[in-house]
Write an enzyme that holds these catalytic residues in place. Structure first.
Site, PDB file in Angstrom:
ATOM      1  CG  MET A  93      -2.129  -0.975   0.932  1.00  0.00           C
ATOM      2  SD  MET A  93      -3.047  -0.489  -0.557  1.00  0.00           S
ATOM      3  CE  MET A  93      -3.508  -2.074  -1.208  1.00  0.00           C
ATOM      4  CG  ASN A 119      -6.290  -4.305  10.325  1.00  0.00           C
ATOM      5  OD1 ASN A 119      -6.368  -4.003  11.518  1.00  0.00           O
ATOM      6  ND2 ASN A 119      -5.435  -5.220   9.871  1.00  0.00           N
ATOM      7  CB  SER A 170      -4.528   3.874  17.444  1.00  0.00           C
ATOM      8  OG  SER A 170      -3.775   4.094  18.607  1.00  0.00           O
ATOM      9  CE1 TYR A 183      -0.255   3.267  14.300  1.00  0.00           C
ATOM     10  CE2 TYR A 183      -0.510   4.337  16.440  1.00  0.00           C
ATOM     11  CZ  TYR A 183      -0.861   3.348  15.543  1.00  0.00           C
ATOM     12  OH  TYR A 183      -1.837   2.441  15.896  1.00  0.00           O
ATOM     13  CB  SER A 184       0.167  10.463  16.599  1.00  0.00           C
ATOM     14  OG  SER A 184      -0.870  11.083  17.262  1.00  0.00           O
ATOM     15  CB  ALA A 185       0.676  12.642  11.730  1.00  0.00           C
ATOM     16  CE  LYS A 187      -3.681   3.664  13.057  1.00  0.00           C
ATOM     17  NZ  LYS A 187      -4.380   2.749  12.137  1.00  0.00           N
ATOM     18  CB  THR A 220      -0.467  -7.589  17.339  1.00  0.00           C
ATOM     19  OG1 THR A 220       0.010  -6.258  17.536  1.00  0.00           O
ATOM     20  CG2 THR A 220      -1.971  -7.544  17.164  1.00  0.00           C
TER      21      THR A 220
HETATM   22  N1  NAP Z   1      -1.639  -3.721  18.227  1.00  0.00           N
HETATM   23  C1  NAP Z   1      -1.939  -2.607  18.898  1.00  0.00           C
HETATM   24  O1  NAP Z   1      -1.525  -2.406  20.035  1.00  0.00           O
HETATM   25  C2  NAP Z   1      -2.815  -1.568  18.252  1.00  0.00           C
HETATM   26  C3  NAP Z   1      -3.232  -0.484  19.046  1.00  0.00           C
HETATM   27  C4  NAP Z   1      -4.050   0.486  18.490  1.00  0.00           C
HETATM   28  C5  NAP Z   1      -4.423   0.371  17.151  1.00  0.00           C
HETATM   29  N2  NAP Z   1      -3.983  -0.675  16.395  1.00  0.00           N
HETATM   30  C6  NAP Z   1      -4.358  -0.716  14.981  1.00  0.00           C
HETATM   31  O2  NAP Z   1      -4.813  -2.010  14.623  1.00  0.00           O
HETATM   32  C7  NAP Z   1      -4.460  -2.254  13.254  1.00  0.00           C
HETATM   33  C8  NAP Z   1      -3.734  -3.574  13.146  1.00  0.00           C
HETATM   34  O3  NAP Z   1      -2.601  -3.540  13.995  1.00  0.00           O
HETATM   35  P1  NAP Z   1      -1.739  -4.845  14.304  1.00  0.00           P
HETATM   36  O4  NAP Z   1      -1.086  -4.641  15.608  1.00  0.00           O
HETATM   37  O5  NAP Z   1      -2.574  -6.039  14.052  1.00  0.00           O
HETATM   38  O6  NAP Z   1      -0.611  -4.713  13.158  1.00  0.00           O
HETATM   39  P2  NAP Z   1       0.418  -5.828  12.629  1.00  0.00           P
HETATM   40  O7  NAP Z   1       0.299  -7.082  13.404  1.00  0.00           O
HETATM   41  O8  NAP Z   1       1.743  -5.157  12.548  1.00  0.00           O
HETATM   42  O9  NAP Z   1      -0.116  -6.121  11.154  1.00  0.00           O
HETATM   43  C9  NAP Z   1      -0.023  -5.135  10.188  1.00  0.00           C
HETATM   44  C10 NAP Z   1      -0.585  -5.677   8.889  1.00  0.00           C
HETATM   45  O10 NAP Z   1      -0.388  -4.700   7.857  1.00  0.00           O
HETATM   46  C11 NAP Z   1       0.322  -5.299   6.775  1.00  0.00           C
HETATM   47  N3  NAP Z   1       1.210  -4.320   6.158  1.00  0.00           N
HETATM   48  C12 NAP Z   1       2.353  -3.789   6.662  1.00  0.00           C
HETATM   49  N4  NAP Z   1       2.910  -2.953   5.794  1.00  0.00           N
HETATM   50  C13 NAP Z   1       2.110  -2.945   4.685  1.00  0.00           C
HETATM   51  C14 NAP Z   1       2.196  -2.300   3.411  1.00  0.00           C
HETATM   52  N5  NAP Z   1       3.201  -1.483   3.099  1.00  0.00           N
HETATM   53  N6  NAP Z   1       1.210  -2.544   2.504  1.00  0.00           N
HETATM   54  C15 NAP Z   1       0.194  -3.377   2.807  1.00  0.00           C
HETATM   55  N7  NAP Z   1       0.070  -4.023   3.991  1.00  0.00           N
HETATM   56  C16 NAP Z   1       1.029  -3.813   4.909  1.00  0.00           C
HETATM   57  C17 NAP Z   1       1.090  -6.450   7.395  1.00  0.00           C
HETATM   58  O11 NAP Z   1       1.331  -7.504   6.485  1.00  0.00           O
HETATM   59  P3  NAP Z   1       2.609  -7.609   5.517  1.00  0.00           P
HETATM   60  O12 NAP Z   1       3.826  -7.403   6.339  1.00  0.00           O
HETATM   61  O13 NAP Z   1       2.448  -8.992   4.981  1.00  0.00           O
HETATM   62  O14 NAP Z   1       2.410  -6.564   4.473  1.00  0.00           O
HETATM   63  C18 NAP Z   1       0.102  -6.958   8.443  1.00  0.00           C
HETATM   64  O15 NAP Z   1      -0.827  -7.835   7.865  1.00  0.00           O
HETATM   65  C19 NAP Z   1      -3.638  -1.055  12.800  1.00  0.00           C
HETATM   66  O16 NAP Z   1      -4.466  -0.150  12.109  1.00  0.00           O
HETATM   67  C20 NAP Z   1      -3.184  -0.437  14.096  1.00  0.00           C
HETATM   68  O17 NAP Z   1      -2.927   0.932  13.997  1.00  0.00           O
HETATM   69  C21 NAP Z   1      -3.190  -1.653  16.923  1.00  0.00           C
END
Ligand code: NAP
Ligand code: NAG
Ligand code: NAG
Length: 287
Positions: A93, A119, A170, A183-185, A187, A220
């Site tokens: 992306m 996501n 987030s 990141y904050s920007a 979101k 995660t």
């Molecule tokens: N975990 C937390 O504590 C937390 C807290 C608040 C909000 N969130 C939000 O929840 C959502 C998911 O978070 P998560 O912790 O599950 O993240 P994650 O485990 O790091 O997963 C991120 C996903 O995005 C994909 N990705 C990464 N770079 C990409 C790129 N350039 N193009 C397309 N896809 C890409 C990754 O797959 P590939 O590497 O295969 O591309 C992976 O499937 C996010 O929006 C995050 O901001 C998470």
């Protein structure tokens, strides 16, 4: 002081009651049987868990992320869990034209779309901003602009199906903390863009729902590794499968916003009451 404490407790009680009514569970998983879903960031973390829930509910899925090997593993498990159809499309992306490609792939496979679930996030370390504007710009493309590009490509079909857009955000998209400037920007940008779009859709009589998901810390792998790299006081991580289900329910019930865990809503609500005290607490906490 006692008067202040009393009114504070009263406000909390009234808002808790109000939220309980607001958040009563009206979710019917039947709604998702046969639903057409495009899910991004589905190769790991919360996105992977959402794929499994959608699979169990009988949805037809297109999953995307960059890592094809992992997407294939997620697809296999989705099929075992009862998904009717699962297609995968590897895409980065960071490349603007990929949004259109992924949406075209989705329409070729599913014919229409009910849920656009946004996501994915790009990797960025939990550290002070180094002055690297290039990195911020790249992250804005991955975390924000690609969401806009995917939405642009999906809106015509979502309007036809009275569909839904689910935006995973987030606490950092509502409250500023250190070590997360870029990141904050990205979101905060999602909050502004999609909340404005929600108004415009309503004003045009379009029945497309927009659900913004405000998450706290989730367990995660990527999130735990980022926090571990800093010397922080112990923190509570909430489980990704429950988080994934809360997001899916929010989207299916067409909620405007969901907060997970629930107390995240209180932080967002009270953050501007005593800004000086808030900043002192943040600085000592993130020392
Ligand atoms: N975990 C937390 O504590 C937390 C807290 C608040 C909000 N969130 C939000 O929840 C959502 C998911 O978070 P998560 O912790 O599950 O993240 P994650 O485990 O790091 O997963 C991120 C996903 O995005 C994909 N990705 C990464 N770079 C990409 C790129 N350039 N193009 C397309 N896809 C890409 C990754 O797959 P590939 O590497 O295969 O591309 C992976 O499937 C996010 O929006 C995050 O901001 C998470
Ligand atoms: C993709 O995921 C697999 C399985 O987790 C891993 O072994 C591989 O290194 C990953 N590929 C890339 C390019 O990150
Ligand atoms: C979408 O909603 C409109 C008005 O609420 C309704 O007339 C139309 O039949 C719905 N379309 C679909 C595909 O559900």
């Amino acid at each position: 002081m006692a008067g202040f404490a009393k009114s504070f407790i009263l406000i909390l009680t009234v808002s808790a009651g109000f939220l309980a009514v607001l958040w009563r569970d009206t979710f019917d998983s039947e709604l998702l049987s046969g639903a057409h879903v495009l899910l991004t960031g589905a190769s790991q973390g919360i996105g992977e868990q959402m794929a499994y829930h959608y699979a169990k509910f009988g949805a037809e899925l297109v999953i995307t992320a960059r890592n094809e090997t992992r997407l294939k593993q997620v697809k296999e498990k989705c099929l075992e869990l009862g998904a009717k159809k699962v297609y995968l499309v590897p895409a980065d992306m960071a490349i603007p034209k990929n949004a259109e490609m992924v949406m075209q792939f989705t329409l070729d496979k599913l014919g229409s779309l009910d849920y656009l679930v946004l996501n994915h996030i790009g990797y960025d370390p939990f550290q002070m901003w180094t002055g690297d504007a290039e990195l911020t710009s790249w992250l804005m493309q991955v975390n924000f602009l690609s969401y806009v590009q995917l939405t642009a490509a999906a809106l015509p079909t979502l309007i036809k199906s009275n569909g839904s857009i689910i935006v995973v955000s987030s606490l950092c998209g509502k409250v500023a903390i250190p070590y997360a400037a870029s990141y904050s920007a990205s979101k905060f940008a999602l909050n502004g863009f999609f909340s404005s779009l929600r108004h415009e859709l309503a004003m045009q009589g379009r029945d497309v729902s927009v659900t913004l998901c405000i998450l706290g810390l989730i367990d995660t792998q990527s999130s735990q590794e980022k926090i571990k790299a800093r010397n922080m006081p112990p923190m509570i991580f909430y489980p990704a499968p429950e988080t994934a289900l809360a997001i899916i329910k929010g989207g299916a019930t067409r909620a405007q916003e969901i907060y997970y865990p629930w107390w995240v809503a209180i932080i967002v609500g009270v953050q501007d009451w005593f800004p000086a005290m808030r900043d002192k607490m943040i600085h000592s906490y993130f020392q």
